[in-house]
Design a protein around this motif. Structure first.
Motif, mmCIF file in Angstrom:
data_model
loop_
_atom_site.group_PDB
_atom_site.id
_atom_site.type_symbol
_atom_site.label_atom_id
_atom_site.label_comp_id
_atom_site.label_asym_id
_atom_site.label_seq_id
_atom_site.Cartn_x
_atom_site.Cartn_y
_atom_site.Cartn_z
ATOM 1 N N ARG A 42 56.006 70.193 27.230
ATOM 2 C CA ARG A 42 57.078 71.168 26.965
ATOM 3 C C ARG A 42 57.483 71.166 25.487
ATOM 4 O O ARG A 42 57.655 72.225 24.888
ATOM 5 C CB ARG A 42 58.294 70.865 27.837
ATOM 6 N N VAL A 43 57.637 69.981 24.909
ATOM 7 C CA VAL A 43 58.023 69.885 23.492
ATOM 8 C C VAL A 43 56.914 70.458 22.615
ATOM 9 O O VAL A 43 57.175 71.213 21.670
ATOM 10 C CB VAL A 43 58.353 68.423 23.109
ATOM 11 N N ARG A 44 55.680 70.102 22.905
ATOM 12 C CA ARG A 44 54.554 70.608 22.127
ATOM 13 C C ARG A 44 54.491 72.127 22.199
ATOM 14 O O ARG A 44 54.287 72.805 21.183
ATOM 15 C CB ARG A 44 53.246 69.989 22.629
ATOM 16 N N ALA A 45 54.693 72.691 23.371
ATOM 17 C CA ALA A 45 54.670 74.149 23.524
ATOM 18 C C ALA A 45 55.789 74.796 22.706
ATOM 19 O O ALA A 45 55.564 75.809 22.041
ATOM 20 C CB ALA A 45 54.789 74.522 24.997
ATOM 21 N N ARG A 46 56.976 74.212 22.746
ATOM 22 C CA ARG A 46 58.090 74.773 21.950
ATOM 23 C C ARG A 46 57.774 74.723 20.462
ATOM 24 O O ARG A 46 58.062 75.670 19.724
ATOM 25 C CB ARG A 46 59.387 74.032 22.254
ATOM 26 N N ARG A 47 57.178 73.638 20.010
ATOM 27 C CA ARG A 47 56.831 73.513 18.584
ATOM 28 C C ARG A 47 55.752 74.507 18.188
ATOM 29 O O ARG A 47 55.812 75.104 17.112
ATOM 30 C CB ARG A 47 56.399 72.086 18.274
ATOM 31 N N LEU A 48 54.756 74.668 19.029
ATOM 32 C CA LEU A 48 53.712 75.653 18.739
ATOM 33 C C LEU A 48 54.289 77.068 18.677
ATOM 34 O O LEU A 48 53.950 77.848 17.781
ATOM 35 C CB LEU A 48 52.606 75.591 19.798
ATOM 36 N N ALA A 49 55.163 77.396 19.605
ATOM 37 C CA ALA A 49 55.786 78.719 19.618
ATOM 38 C C ALA A 49 56.663 78.923 18.381
ATOM 39 O O ALA A 49 56.622 79.988 17.758
ATOM 40 C CB ALA A 49 56.605 78.911 20.889
ATOM 41 N N ARG A 66 54.860 82.329 24.424
ATOM 42 C CA ARG A 66 55.400 81.164 25.143
ATOM 43 C C ARG A 66 54.452 80.706 26.242
ATOM 44 O O ARG A 66 54.249 79.503 26.434
ATOM 45 C CB ARG A 66 56.776 81.493 25.715
ATOM 46 N N MET A 67 53.859 81.655 26.969
ATOM 47 C CA MET A 67 52.935 81.277 28.035
ATOM 48 C C MET A 67 51.649 80.709 27.451
ATOM 49 O O MET A 67 51.139 79.686 27.937
ATOM 50 C CB MET A 67 52.628 82.505 28.903
ATOM 51 N N THR A 68 51.140 81.336 26.417
ATOM 52 C CA THR A 68 49.895 80.880 25.809
ATOM 53 C C THR A 68 50.024 79.466 25.256
ATOM 54 O O THR A 68 49.154 78.617 25.499
ATOM 55 C CB THR A 68 49.461 81.846 24.686
ATOM 56 N N VAL A 69 51.112 79.188 24.541
ATOM 57 C CA VAL A 69 51.255 77.845 23.973
ATOM 58 C C VAL A 69 51.511 76.803 25.057
ATOM 59 O O VAL A 69 51.138 75.641 24.891
ATOM 60 C CB VAL A 69 52.310 77.783 22.844
ATOM 61 N N ALA A 70 52.103 77.204 26.170
ATOM 62 C CA ALA A 70 52.259 76.262 27.294
ATOM 63 C C ALA A 70 50.890 75.870 27.838
ATOM 64 O O ALA A 70 50.640 74.697 28.132
ATOM 65 C CB ALA A 70 53.127 76.871 28.394
ATOM 66 N N LEU A 71 49.991 76.841 27.944
ATOM 67 C CA LEU A 71 48.636 76.559 28.418
ATOM 68 C C LEU A 71 47.885 75.663 27.435
ATOM 69 O O LEU A 71 47.215 74.701 27.838
ATOM 70 C CB LEU A 71 47.866 77.862 28.630
ATOM 71 N N VAL A 72 48.032 75.953 26.153
ATOM 72 C CA VAL A 72 47.373 75.145 25.118
ATOM 73 C C VAL A 72 47.910 73.723 25.134
ATOM 74 O O VAL A 72 47.142 72.748 25.106
ATOM 75 C CB VAL A 72 47.553 75.790 23.723
ATOM 76 N N ALA A 73 49.221 73.582 25.178
ATOM 77 C CA ALA A 73 49.828 72.241 25.182
ATOM 78 C C ALA A 73 49.406 71.448 26.413
ATOM 79 O O ALA A 73 49.128 70.246 26.321
ATOM 80 C CB ALA A 73 51.349 72.351 25.113
ATOM 81 N N ALA A 74 49.344 72.112 27.549
ATOM 82 C CA ALA A 74 48.913 71.429 28.772
ATOM 83 C C ALA A 74 47.467 70.950 28.632
ATOM 84 O O ALA A 74 47.153 69.805 28.977
ATOM 85 C CB ALA A 74 49.059 72.355 29.975
ATOM 86 N N TYR A 75 46.622 71.812 28.107
ATOM 87 C CA TYR A 75 45.225 71.401 27.907
ATOM 88 C C TYR A 75 45.139 70.233 26.919
ATOM 89 O O TYR A 75 44.416 69.264 27.173
ATOM 90 C CB TYR A 75 44.373 72.575 27.417
#
Length: 99
Positions: A42-49, A66-75
């Motif tokens: 979650r933190v990584r996704a927020r930072r990427l966004a 927001r959805m794309t960076v969540a997928l990237v961070a999860a991967y």
């Protein structure tokens, strides 16, 4: 529309994102410290966004980001733990279950 159409139905983007994280939590349960891993995602996704906000022209694009960076961070989080193929499958399955 063909039977192979894979579009996500119209859904509140925040609800979809929350559902993705909920489904992803299930995939993490067998890993060491799954709560910390989910927090990191979650933190990584927020930072990427946040790093890309200046390039976002409107609300729908912000939702897509927001959805794309969540997928990237999860991967990014899952690939070292599960391997690339299993990480892709886990992210794909969590997204499919959320939609």
């Amino acid at each position: 529309m063909s039977t192979t159409d894979h579009t996500v139905p119209d859904q509140d983007p925040a609800v979809l994102l929350d559902a993705f994280y909920d489904r992803l939590a299930g995939a993490l349960r067998d890993l060491p410290d799954p709560d910390t891993l989910l927090d990191w995602i979650r933190v990584r996704a927020r930072r990427l966004a946040a790093a890309e906000q200046g390039r976002v022209p409107d609300g729908p694009a912000r939702d897509d980001l927001r959805m794309t960076v969540a997928l990237v961070a999860a991967y990014e989080a899952l690939a070292p733990e599960l391997g690339a193929e299993a990480a892709i499958a886990a992210v794909r399955d969590a997204l499919a279950a959320a939609a």
